[in-house]
Design a protein around this motif. Structure first.
Motif, PDB file in Angstrom:
ATOM      1  N   SER A 102       0.844  -1.199   0.000  1.00  0.00           N
ATOM      2  CA  SER A 102       0.000   0.000   0.000  1.00  0.00           C
ATOM      3  C   SER A 102       0.877   1.246   0.000  1.00  0.00           C
ATOM      4  CB  SER A 102      -0.931  -0.001   1.214  1.00  0.00           C
ATOM      5  OG  SER A 102      -0.172  -0.014   2.409  1.00  0.00           O
ATOM      6  N   ARG A 103       0.270   2.342  -0.456  1.00  0.00           N
ATOM      7  CA  ARG A 103       0.955   3.629  -0.506  1.00  0.00           C
ATOM      8  C   ARG A 103       0.081   4.680   0.155  1.00  0.00           C
ATOM      9  NH1 ARG A 103       0.352   8.073  -3.201  1.00  0.00           N
ATOM     10  NH2 ARG A 103       2.086   9.428  -3.674  1.00  0.00           N
ATOM     11  N   ALA A 104       0.650   5.415   1.106  1.00  0.00           N
ATOM     12  CA  ALA A 104      -0.056   6.518   1.751  1.00  0.00           C
ATOM     13  C   ALA A 104       0.192   7.805   0.959  1.00  0.00           C
ATOM     14  CB  ALA A 104       0.428   6.690   3.192  1.00  0.00           C
ATOM     15  N   ALA A 105      -0.621   8.802   1.185  1.00  0.00           N
ATOM     16  CA  ALA A 105      -0.523  10.079   0.458  1.00  0.00           C
ATOM     17  C   ALA A 105       0.831  10.758   0.646  1.00  0.00           C
ATOM     18  CB  ALA A 105      -1.650  11.006   0.897  1.00  0.00           C
ATOM     19  N   ASP A 106       1.493  10.508   1.772  1.00  0.00           N
ATOM     20  CA  ASP A 106       2.792  11.140   2.029  1.00  0.00           C
ATOM     21  C   ASP A 106       3.955  10.397   1.381  1.00  0.00           C
ATOM     22  OD1 ASP A 106       3.068   8.884   3.619  1.00  0.00           O
ATOM     23  OD2 ASP A 106       3.482   9.980   5.470  1.00  0.00           O
ATOM     24  N   GLY A 107       3.683   9.306   0.651  1.00  0.00           N
ATOM     25  CA  GLY A 107       4.729   8.545  -0.025  1.00  0.00           C
ATOM     26  C   GLY A 107       5.226   7.345   0.759  1.00  0.00           C
ATOM     27  N   THR A 108       4.621   7.052   1.884  1.00  0.00           N
ATOM     28  CA  THR A 108       5.012   5.875   2.657  1.00  0.00           C
ATOM     29  C   THR A 108       4.475   4.614   1.976  1.00  0.00           C
ATOM     30  OG1 THR A 108       4.988   7.131   4.721  1.00  0.00           O
ATOM     31  CG2 THR A 108       4.850   4.732   4.907  1.00  0.00           C
ATOM     32  N   ILE A 109       5.377   3.684   1.673  1.00  0.00           N
ATOM     33  CA  ILE A 109       5.020   2.406   1.076  1.00  0.00           C
ATOM     34  C   ILE A 109       5.142   1.346   2.156  1.00  0.00           C
ATOM     35  CG2 ILE A 109       5.632   0.673  -0.670  1.00  0.00           C
ATOM     36  CD1 ILE A 109       4.784   3.250  -2.001  1.00  0.00           C
ATOM     37  N   THR A 110       4.096   0.550   2.339  1.00  0.00           N
ATOM     38  CA  THR A 110       4.116  -0.534   3.317  1.00  0.00           C
ATOM     39  C   THR A 110       3.923  -1.856   2.592  1.00  0.00           C
ATOM     40  OG1 THR A 110       3.195   0.922   5.008  1.00  0.00           O
ATOM     41  CG2 THR A 110       3.061  -1.453   5.425  1.00  0.00           C
ATOM     42  N   THR A 158       8.668  -0.952   5.645  1.00  0.00           N
ATOM     43  CA  THR A 158       8.201   0.384   5.295  1.00  0.00           C
ATOM     44  C   THR A 158       9.297   1.159   4.563  1.00  0.00           C
ATOM     45  OG1 THR A 158       6.862   0.382   7.302  1.00  0.00           O
ATOM     46  CG2 THR A 158       7.192   2.491   6.235  1.00  0.00           C
ATOM     47  N   PHE A 159       8.890   1.817   3.493  1.00  0.00           N
ATOM     48  CA  PHE A 159       9.767   2.661   2.682  1.00  0.00           C
ATOM     49  C   PHE A 159       9.139   4.045   2.603  1.00  0.00           C
ATOM     50  CE2 PHE A 159       9.997  -1.628   1.065  1.00  0.00           C
ATOM     51  CZ  PHE A 159      11.320  -1.833   0.723  1.00  0.00           C
ATOM     52  N   THR A 160       9.941   5.043   2.248  1.00  0.00           N
ATOM     53  CA  THR A 160       9.413   6.362   1.932  1.00  0.00           C
ATOM     54  C   THR A 160       9.913   6.764   0.550  1.00  0.00           C
ATOM     55  OG1 THR A 160       9.376   7.016   4.250  1.00  0.00           O
ATOM     56  CG2 THR A 160       9.291   8.778   2.639  1.00  0.00           C
ATOM     57  N   VAL A 161       8.957   7.090  -0.334  1.00  0.00           N
ATOM     58  CA  VAL A 161       9.290   7.562  -1.677  1.00  0.00           C
ATOM     59  C   VAL A 161       8.709   8.959  -1.834  1.00  0.00           C
ATOM     60  CG1 VAL A 161       9.347   5.231  -2.657  1.00  0.00           C
ATOM     61  CG2 VAL A 161       7.225   6.542  -2.754  1.00  0.00           C
ATOM     62  N   ASP A 162       9.079   9.624  -2.895  1.00  0.00           N
ATOM     63  CA  ASP A 162       8.541  10.953  -3.208  1.00  0.00           C
ATOM     64  C   ASP A 162       7.019  10.864  -3.268  1.00  0.00           C
ATOM     65  OD1 ASP A 162       7.637  13.304  -4.451  1.00  0.00           O
ATOM     66  OD2 ASP A 162       9.406  13.436  -5.726  1.00  0.00           O
ATOM     67  N   ALA A 163       6.329  11.755  -2.598  1.00  0.00           N
ATOM     68  CA  ALA A 163       4.859  11.730  -2.543  1.00  0.00           C
ATOM     69  C   ALA A 163       4.224  11.861  -3.923  1.00  0.00           C
ATOM     70  CB  ALA A 163       4.345  12.837  -1.624  1.00  0.00           C
ATOM     71  N   THR A 191      -2.026   4.516  -8.886  1.00  0.00           N
ATOM     72  CA  THR A 191      -3.117   5.289  -9.472  1.00  0.00           C
ATOM     73  C   THR A 191      -4.148   4.348 -10.090  1.00  0.00           C
ATOM     74  OG1 THR A 191      -1.628   7.127  -9.924  1.00  0.00           O
ATOM     75  CG2 THR A 191      -3.703   7.092 -11.131  1.00  0.00           C
ATOM     76  N   ARG A 192      -3.652   3.392 -10.854  1.00  0.00           N
ATOM     77  CA  ARG A 192      -4.545   2.417 -11.504  1.00  0.00           C
ATOM     78  C   ARG A 192      -4.911   1.244 -10.605  1.00  0.00           C
ATOM     79  NH1 ARG A 192      -1.095   2.474 -16.956  1.00  0.00           N
ATOM     80  NH2 ARG A 192      -2.015   4.324 -17.872  1.00  0.00           N
ATOM     81  N   LYS A 193      -4.203   1.131  -9.474  1.00  0.00           N
ATOM     82  CA  LYS A 193      -4.406   0.030  -8.517  1.00  0.00           C
ATOM     83  C   LYS A 193      -4.151  -1.323  -9.182  1.00  0.00           C
ATOM     84  CE  LYS A 193      -7.439   2.744  -5.710  1.00  0.00           C
ATOM     85  NZ  LYS A 193      -8.666   2.941  -5.031  1.00  0.00           N
ATOM     86  N   THR A 194      -2.993  -1.396  -9.859  1.00  0.00           N
ATOM     87  CA  THR A 194      -2.597  -2.626 -10.543  1.00  0.00           C
ATOM     88  C   THR A 194      -1.160  -2.983 -10.175  1.00  0.00           C
ATOM     89  OG1 THR A 194      -1.783  -1.444 -12.494  1.00  0.00           O
ATOM     90  CG2 THR A 194      -4.086  -2.155 -12.534  1.00  0.00           C
ATOM     91  N   TYR A 195      -0.831  -4.238 -10.399  1.00  0.00           N
ATOM     92  CA  TYR A 195       0.561  -4.665 -10.289  1.00  0.00           C
ATOM     93  C   TYR A 195       0.783  -5.806 -11.265  1.00  0.00           C
ATOM     94  CZ  TYR A 195      -0.508  -8.972  -7.751  1.00  0.00           C
ATOM     95  OH  TYR A 195      -0.963 -10.215  -7.397  1.00  0.00           O
ATOM     96  N   LYS A 196       2.057  -5.990 -11.638  1.00  0.00           N
ATOM     97  CA  LYS A 196       2.412  -7.097 -12.526  1.00  0.00           C
ATOM     98  C   LYS A 196       3.867  -7.457 -12.286  1.00  0.00           C
ATOM     99  CE  LYS A 196       3.741  -4.049 -16.312  1.00  0.00           C
ATOM    100  NZ  LYS A 196       3.523  -3.632 -17.667  1.00  0.00           N
TER     101      LYS A 196
END
Length: 121
Positions: free
Chosen positions: A20-28, A83-88, A111-116
């Motif tokens: 998941s990705r939070a609005a602040d760029g946190t990836i969990t 947990t990671f932090t990327v550019d928001a 944005t598209r809620k997809t992965y591959k």
């Protein structure tokens, strides 16, 4: 599903349950490690299992992890997260999962809620 070595003791199976990705760029990255082939307690360092690949710059290792992977019982399982932090402003990532010769790459588009699964190199 990725297989990872836990020192010289056993091969562990790691499954990624959710990213998941939070609005602040946190990836969990939520995951589970299974010791179905182990005959003794195993130890795993989740920081070595996950990397965010940045094709334009530096790759990222987890800033933090949750879960106790220091003593996983034989034929047991432990859940946790990295947990990671990327550019928001960044809405896609490439997540590398695994170690050594057993690497897999997944492209996530939040944005598209997809992965591959994808190939790097």
């Amino acid at each position: 599903v990725v297989h990872a070595r836990a020192g010289d003791i056993a091969t562990l199976t790691v499954t990624v349950d959710a990213v998941s990705r939070a609005a602040d760029g946190t990836i969990t990255v939520r995951f589970r490690a299974y010791t179905s082939e182990a005959t003794a307690y195993s130890t795993l360092d989740p920081r070595e299992l996950f990397t965010i690949i940045n094709l334009e710059g530096e790759t990222l290792r987890p800033l933090g992890t949750e879960g106790d992977f220091r003593s996983i019982p034989p034929k047991g399982a432990v859940s946790g997260s990295a947990t990671f932090t990327v550019d928001a402003a960044r809405h896609t990532i490439i997540l590398q999962v695994g170690t050594g010769d057993n690497l897999k790459f997944y492209e996530f588009d939040f944005t598209r809620k997809t992965y591959k699964e994808t190939v790097i190199g």
